[in-house]
Design a protein around this motif. Structure first.
Motif, mmCIF file in Angstrom:
data_model
loop_
_atom_site.group_PDB
_atom_site.id
_atom_site.type_symbol
_atom_site.label_atom_id
_atom_site.label_comp_id
_atom_site.label_asym_id
_atom_site.label_seq_id
_atom_site.Cartn_x
_atom_site.Cartn_y
_atom_site.Cartn_z
ATOM 1 N N GLU A 208 0.845 -1.209 0.000
ATOM 2 C CA GLU A 208 0.000 0.000 0.000
ATOM 3 C C GLU A 208 0.876 1.254 0.000
ATOM 4 O O GLU A 208 0.529 2.249 -0.638
ATOM 5 C CB GLU A 208 -0.988 -0.033 1.174
ATOM 6 N N ASN A 209 2.032 1.217 0.664
ATOM 7 C CA ASN A 209 2.918 2.402 0.687
ATOM 8 C C ASN A 209 4.187 2.175 -0.153
ATOM 9 O O ASN A 209 5.283 2.577 0.223
ATOM 10 C CB ASN A 209 3.280 2.790 2.128
ATOM 11 N N PHE A 210 3.961 1.551 -1.300
ATOM 12 C CA PHE A 210 5.023 1.243 -2.259
ATOM 13 C C PHE A 210 5.877 2.474 -2.595
ATOM 14 O O PHE A 210 7.108 2.423 -2.555
ATOM 15 C CB PHE A 210 4.342 0.675 -3.497
ATOM 16 N N GLU A 211 5.223 3.607 -2.910
ATOM 17 C CA GLU A 211 5.977 4.801 -3.326
ATOM 18 C C GLU A 211 6.858 5.328 -2.204
ATOM 19 O O GLU A 211 8.003 5.724 -2.433
ATOM 20 C CB GLU A 211 5.040 5.902 -3.827
ATOM 21 N N GLU A 212 6.332 5.315 -0.980
ATOM 22 C CA GLU A 212 7.125 5.772 0.164
ATOM 23 C C GLU A 212 8.319 4.842 0.395
ATOM 24 O O GLU A 212 9.433 5.296 0.655
ATOM 25 C CB GLU A 212 6.262 5.816 1.443
ATOM 26 N N SER A 213 8.089 3.539 0.305
ATOM 27 C CA SER A 213 9.185 2.583 0.493
ATOM 28 C C SER A 213 10.257 2.767 -0.573
ATOM 29 O O SER A 213 11.459 2.694 -0.283
ATOM 30 C CB SER A 213 8.661 1.143 0.459
ATOM 31 N N ARG A 214 9.827 3.027 -1.806
ATOM 32 C CA ARG A 214 10.803 3.269 -2.879
ATOM 33 C C ARG A 214 11.595 4.542 -2.620
ATOM 34 O O ARG A 214 12.811 4.573 -2.814
ATOM 35 C CB ARG A 214 10.100 3.394 -4.239
ATOM 36 N N ALA A 215 10.896 5.594 -2.200
ATOM 37 C CA ALA A 215 11.590 6.868 -1.962
ATOM 38 C C ALA A 215 12.616 6.724 -0.842
ATOM 39 O O ALA A 215 13.750 7.210 -0.949
ATOM 40 C CB ALA A 215 10.570 7.958 -1.623
ATOM 41 N N MET A 216 12.221 6.038 0.228
ATOM 42 C CA MET A 216 13.165 5.831 1.332
ATOM 43 C C MET A 216 14.340 4.970 0.895
ATOM 44 O O MET A 216 15.488 5.230 1.258
ATOM 45 C CB MET A 216 12.447 5.182 2.521
ATOM 46 N N SER A 217 14.079 3.928 0.106
ATOM 47 C CA SER A 217 15.161 3.056 -0.368
ATOM 48 C C SER A 217 16.140 3.826 -1.240
ATOM 49 O O SER A 217 17.358 3.667 -1.115
ATOM 50 C CB SER A 217 14.622 1.907 -1.224
#
Ligand code: 0X9
Ligand code: ZN
Length: 303
Positions: A208-217
């Motif tokens: 659900e928070n794919f974009e946030e996880s990508r940005a943090m990664s």
């Protein structure tokens, strides 16, 4: 830093943890995170700075016994959070409560020092088999044994006879459940391959928070590369490495529902593999600390 120029035994790491509690009684609180088949305690400690509770970050190390750089890096991170005078590290340390469990699989870790350097699994005997142990990262009770796990006791990715067949995973899950309302992030440390991944492992489907996880990664791997040029790739765990089910990160995401969940595969890319020389412990710890500063700066920015 002298403590991080060689790899240490289970007894040495447990003794270091209990010495932290004596040395920093206001900041360090030891806890029993679980028990093992060979009747050991799985030790952990919480770092907190100041009386007010902060959002909790849980750090997992050493679930796979042979991945020695994991407990070494995890203990380095804890020591830096306690003692560093760098402003960015102090800010990171003091913004959160930190739960460290450097060795999820103490029986296996002891076995790698005493008998078989490349042992991975727990040490429980298996009925009707000459083989020992379960992959503790295939034994958690969320989508257990659906993909990338084996029903064969002699396999390195043996899932066990049922979810939480292992006393280690069962008792650790009970501990995690008991503190879940205090946690907002969970980081697991493995080796090797130089990857930073987010759930799920059992499916390539998006969070659900794919974009946030990508940005943090992305922020984390960029910061990690700055100091020594070490390149990490990032992405969904199932796509970036392979499908696997019953992993800690999937249980923490799927059952506990924590928003921020990552798994690191530390140095190197296979040159030394699990036998990473000890003179890489400090560089590994430094670059991972750089990545955490950036990762949680991004988390704060995203709100
Ligand atoms: O297979 C594992 O448990 C992890 N790799 S390791 O080489 N350290 O054993 C990766 C687990 C998470 N990733 C995926 N499940 N895809
Ligand atoms: Zn591993």
């Amino acid at each position: 830093k002298e403590g991080w120029t060689s790899y240490h035994t289970l007894e040495q790491i447990n003794e270091w943890m209990s010495s932290l509690g004596r040395q920093y009684p206001e900041k360090v609180e030891s806890f029993e995170a679980g028990r093992t088949y060979e009747n050991r305690t799985i030790w952990g400690f919480k770092l907190s700075f100041g009386a007010r509770p902060r959002p909790g970050i849980f750090i997992e190390g050493g679930i796979h016994a042979c991945e020695w750089i994991s407990p070494a890096t995890v203990t380095y991170l804890a020591n830096e959070l306690l003692t560093s005078e760098d402003a960015a590290v102090r800010h990171l340390a003091e913004s959160y409560d930190w739960y460290f469990v450097p060795i999820f699989n103490p029986d296996g870790y002891a076995y790698t020092h005493e008998h078989d350097r490349l042992w991975r699994k727990t040490r429980s005997p298996q009925a009707n088999s000459k083989c020992t142990g379960v992959d503790a990262n295939r034994n958690w009770d969320y989508k257990w044994n659906v993909s990338g796990a084996s029903p064969e006791p002699c396999s390195g990715i043996y899932a066990g006879t049922r979810a939480f067949s292992e006393i280690e995973t069962l008792t650790l899950s009970e501990y995690l459940y008991s503190v879940k309302d205090k946690l907002f992030a969970y980081l697991a440390f493995h080796s090797y391959s130089q990857l930073l991944m987010y759930p799920y492992s059992y499916t390539t489907g998006n969070l659900e928070n794919f974009e946030e996880s990508r940005a943090m990664s992305r922020r984390a791997v960029e910061a990690l590369a700055q100091r020594y040029g070490t390149q990490f790739e990032f992405g969904n765990a199932a796509e970036t490495i392979y499908l696997a089910s019953g992993c800690t990160i999937d249980w923490v995401k799927g059952v506990l529902g924590l928003p921020i969940v990552f798994i690191y595969e530390l140095r190197d890319q296979g040159n030394y593999g699990f036998l990473l020389p000890a003179d890489q412990i400090i560089p590994s710890g430094q670059e991972v600390m750089d990545s955490l500063v950036a990762m949680f700066d991004e988390a704060a920015r995203l709100g």
